[in-house]
Design a protein around this motif. Structure first.
Motif, PDB file in Angstrom:
ATOM      1  N   UNK A  80       0.833  -1.209   0.000  1.00  0.00           N
ATOM      2  CA  UNK A  80       0.000   0.000   0.000  1.00  0.00           C
ATOM      3  C   UNK A  80       0.868   1.259   0.000  1.00  0.00           C
ATOM      4  N   UNK A 136       1.947   1.802  -3.465  1.00  0.00           N
ATOM      5  CA  UNK A 136       0.838   2.381  -4.232  1.00  0.00           C
ATOM      6  C   UNK A 136       0.740   3.881  -3.959  1.00  0.00           C
ATOM      7  N   UNK A 137       0.969   4.264  -2.719  1.00  0.00           N
ATOM      8  CA  UNK A 137       0.876   5.692  -2.374  1.00  0.00           C
ATOM      9  C   UNK A 137       1.966   6.503  -3.080  1.00  0.00           C
ATOM     10  N   UNK A 185     -14.443   0.215  -3.085  1.00  0.00           N
ATOM     11  CA  UNK A 185     -13.053  -0.175  -2.956  1.00  0.00           C
ATOM     12  C   UNK A 185     -12.115   0.918  -3.507  1.00  0.00           C
ATOM     13  N   UNK A 207     -12.024   3.826  -1.162  1.00  0.00           N
ATOM     14  CA  UNK A 207     -11.143   3.519  -0.022  1.00  0.00           C
ATOM     15  C   UNK A 207      -9.681   3.661  -0.428  1.00  0.00           C
ATOM     16  N   UNK A 208      -9.357   3.224  -1.644  1.00  0.00           N
ATOM     17  CA  UNK A 208      -7.979   3.308  -2.128  1.00  0.00           C
ATOM     18  C   UNK A 208      -7.542   4.765  -2.268  1.00  0.00           C
ATOM     19  N   UNK A 211      -7.194   6.408   1.149  1.00  0.00           N
ATOM     20  CA  UNK A 211      -5.984   5.960   1.826  1.00  0.00           C
ATOM     21  C   UNK A 211      -4.759   6.695   1.273  1.00  0.00           C
ATOM     22  N   UNK A 212      -4.745   6.873  -0.039  1.00  0.00           N
ATOM     23  CA  UNK A 212      -3.636   7.585  -0.677  1.00  0.00           C
ATOM     24  C   UNK A 212      -3.609   9.052  -0.222  1.00  0.00           C
ATOM     25  N   UNK A 258      -6.994   5.682 -10.435  1.00  0.00           N
ATOM     26  CA  UNK A 258      -5.876   5.906  -9.501  1.00  0.00           C
ATOM     27  C   UNK A 258      -4.750   6.742 -10.112  1.00  0.00           C
TER      28      UNK A 258
END
Lengths: 450, 255
Positions: free
Chosen positions: B76, B79-80, B101, B104-105, B108-109, B165
């Motif tokens: 994760x 990903x950030x 989802x 949320x992704x 979170x980022x 994303x």
């Protein structure tokens, strides 16, 4: 055959039973006889224990219940606000409130009652409403089962619902069974009788709340009579406190072309056992029994789900899901009996479990007993851990591990949560689930290692 | 932007399971690199190791993104930093909706970067636009993530995530496998529309056909855990014509 050991814990309940009998000179003679029969049965059986080699209680240890003491008296003080804070509520629903086993007219909210007679069971008994005399304890209380026998011995009050033929109620009827906060450790035996006439359609929510901080023992019994071509959409929400014992029984008798759809949400109690039986007693009856249970700590939860196909052309579907963590223990015991005459029966059983810790244990035993020859049946049970590939997938998108776990656990519960259709009820079970998931994950040690 | 130096990796908990045997690779900003190789060459392993899949253990070497090693970072966290892996076999996740989802992704980022979360309204707008752009059936994304999706639908869903994303480095792990020509074209269009001087791609593939639609800047041939040849787009065409046999033989002789 003589029992090797005397019935367990009968003496703990005998004083209360004798007091009840002594103080009940005004109840109808038929009820006295029903109670006495219940007591005789219970005093022969005692509380079930593992020791007696009883297959039905092989996995559930009732020793903590047998060791505890409970006072008996019905009624207590509770406010509507307390009930609204603790459970689902919607002002548009008709709501019947039963406090510590006693119907409360003051707390009940009955406003849309065309075709619906909802109120106190004690009153229904004393005034001889409908078929109460032949219905009460006819589905639950005359068999060799300790908790229905005990409940029957203590029949005093509860809720009674009669729905007149042809009535279709748009808004749900909720029956709240609540334990008051002033209660010391008490036993309660709330009863619910639902007499749904022919061609009726209702949504029924049974809610069990506990406002006390002490260990309570509740053995509620519901008896539902589904008249010809009736539809009952039934929900059950069990929110006992974590030290309590909840041994519930629901018995449903379905007539021709009826549809009984039930979804249970069971998260509370130290020991909870939900015993549900549907009798498909006329052609074209169909039942769907679904549920979600979540356990943590040292909780025990037992789903004892059975259906009898007595007549031809009936359908049954049992599907439960469990999420287990900590050192908790759950049982799914699904049984379908297809009688000799019940040709063209269709039965499915499924129990899926998500185990979040090594210490958690599930005993899943779906079983079929088929005496007819033209039957379609399928059953299955699984227990698995959170899948590490799935976890990696979510993490690779930037969701951290904790959040990813929560998403996966919530996803597992989702299909059951979606079944709770009334808005306020759906909001409630979703909120409780979202509150529970972090607790379950805190006690988790298997994620990402499976 | 991405530098891989002498990367060795094995399967966790299995001895003598080394799959990557000294990979060296540099991907510049805005470049598209194709990694081609026969089955078992380690292509997918490389893609997964870059993203931090816990099934693999890096035993030697380093991977840096913008000069900083990422090997200690969780998936994760990678990903950030702008990394993205489009999976060969995207997981099916019952009960989780793509919308939920992806929100949320993104949340979170944003949180990891100390930025404000996108409002539900803005996110919905973005999501709907991307659903249309990728050509996913809108009814599909209302269902559980990848559950019951066909192979092509899963890959489109990966493209949807890529679009939402907006990573700085996207790794496509055999995104072309199991796709018909139409779906292949859609994946390629998705990638091509996202090509920019700021965004790099690593396209892992067995076959050359995806590269008919996505023209790479650099092509690497990976055999038995090592890059054995690097060249321009013409290298992919050679492989298409001649296969991997000569490389396998050479690698076998060296082993």
């Amino acid at each position: 055959m003589m029992l090797a050991t005397p019935p367990v814990a009968v003496e703990k309940f005998s004083g209360a039973y004798e007091s009840l009998v002594a103080g009940s000179s005004d109840v109808p003679e038929w009820l006295k006889a029903v109670r006495q029969q219940g007591w005789v049965t219970f005093s022969e059986l005692g509380l079930p224990t593992k020791r007696r080699g009883n297959e039905l209680w092989k996995y559930t240890n009732l020793q903590p219940l047998a060791a505890a003491d409970f006072a008996y008296s019905i009624g207590g003080s509770v406010t509507v606000d307390q009930i609204k804070a603790a459970g689902p509520w919607d002002d548009v629903w008709n709501t019947v409130v039963v406090v510590d086993g006693k119907f409360s007219a003051e707390l009940s909210n009955l406003h849309d009652t065309a075709g619906l007679d909802a109120g106190s069971l004690a009153e229904a008994i004393s005034t001889g409403k409908g078929d109460i005399e032949s219905q009460l304890a006819s589905l639950a209380g005359r068999e060799e089962y300790a908790f229905t026998a005990l409940s029957t011995a203590f029949i005093e009050d509860g809720a009674y619902l009669a729905i007149a033929d042809g009535t279709e109620l748009e808004q749900p009827i909720q029956v709240v069974f609540v334990t008051s906060s002033d209660a010391e450790s008490r036993a309660s035996y709330p009863r619910l009788v639902v007499d749904a006439g022919a061609n009726t359609s209702i949504v029924l929510i049974e809610t069990y709340l506990n406002l006390s901080g002490t260990a309570q023992f509740a053995a509620p019994v519901s008896e539902l009579f589904a008249g010809d071509k009736s539809t009952i959409r039934h929900y059950r929400v069990q929110m006992e406190n974590e030290t309590s014992f909840h041994l519930s029984t629901a018995r449903v008798r379905q007539m021709g072309d009826t549809n009984f759809i039930s979804t249970t949400f069971s998260v509370g109690a130290s020991i909870a056992r939900n015993d549900v039986h549907t009798l498909l007693d006329a052609p074209g009856a169909s039942c769907t029994l679904h549920g979600l249970y979540m356990t943590s700590g040292s909780q025990q939860q037992d789903q004892e789900i059975s259906t009898t196909h007595a007549k031809p052309g009936c359908t049954s579907n049992q599907f439960y899901k469990g999420i287990l963590s900590g050192k908790s223990h759950a049982v799914f015991s699904g049984k379908v009996v297809v009688m000799r005459d019940a040709q063209k029966s269709d039965a499915t059983q499924k129990d899926l479990n998500l185990l979040l810790s090594r210490g958690a244990e599930i005993d899943a035993k779906p079983s079929l007993e088929i005496y007819a020859d033209d039957v379609t049946a399928a059953h299955g049970a699984t227990a698995g851990h959170v899948d590490k590939d799935t976890l990696f997938y979510l993490q690779s998108r930037g969701v951290d591990e904790e959040a990813a776990k929560a998403i996966l656990v919530r996803g597992f519960a989702e299909e059951m949560l979606n079944e709770f259709e009334p808005k306020a009820l759906n909001d409630f079970v979703e909120r409780i689930t979202d509150e529970r998931i972090p607790v379950l994950l805190q006690q988790s040690d298997t994620i990402g290692t499976a | 932007m991405l530098e891989i130096n002498n990367l060795h990796a094995s399967v966790v908990d299995i001895e003598n399971s080394e799959i990557l045997k000294g990979i060296n690779l540099k991907v510049g900003r805005g470049e598209v690199h194709a990694i081609m190789g026969p089955n078992g060459s380690g292509k997918s392993t490389l893609a997964n190791v870059l993203m931090g899949r816990p099934d693999y253990l890096v035993t030697d070497g380093d991977v840096t993104l913008e000069g900083e090693s990422i090997l200690e970072l969780r998936p994760d966290q990678r990903a950030h930093l702008g990394m993205f892996l489009a999976f060969q076999y995207p997981a099916e996740i019952p009960g989780v909706r793509p919308w939920q989802f992806l929100k949320a992704a993104l949340d979170s980022k944003a949180e990891s970067r100390g930025e404000d979360k996108m409002s539900v309204r803005n996110f919905s707008k973005l999501f709907d636009e991307k659903v249309e752009a990728v050509g996913i059936n809108p009814n599909l994304v209302k269902r559980s993530l990848n559950e019951g999706f066909s192979g092509g639908e899963k890959k489109r869903n990966e493209m949807l995530q890529l679009e939402v994303l907006q990573p700085a480095l996207a790794i496509l792990d055999e995104t072309d496998s199991g796709l018909d020509v139409d779906a292949l074209r859609i994946v390629a269009e998705g990638v091509n529309s996202m090509r920019s001087p700021e965004r790099s791609f690593i396209v892992v593939t067995h076959y050359q056909r995806l590269l008919n639609y996505i023209t790479p800047d650099v092509v690497h041939i990976l055999v038995k855990g090592k890059i054995v040849k690097t060249g321009g787009p013409e290298l992919a065409l050679e492989v298409e014509k001649d296969g991997y046999q000569e490389y396998l033989e050479a690698a076998g002789a060296n082993a």
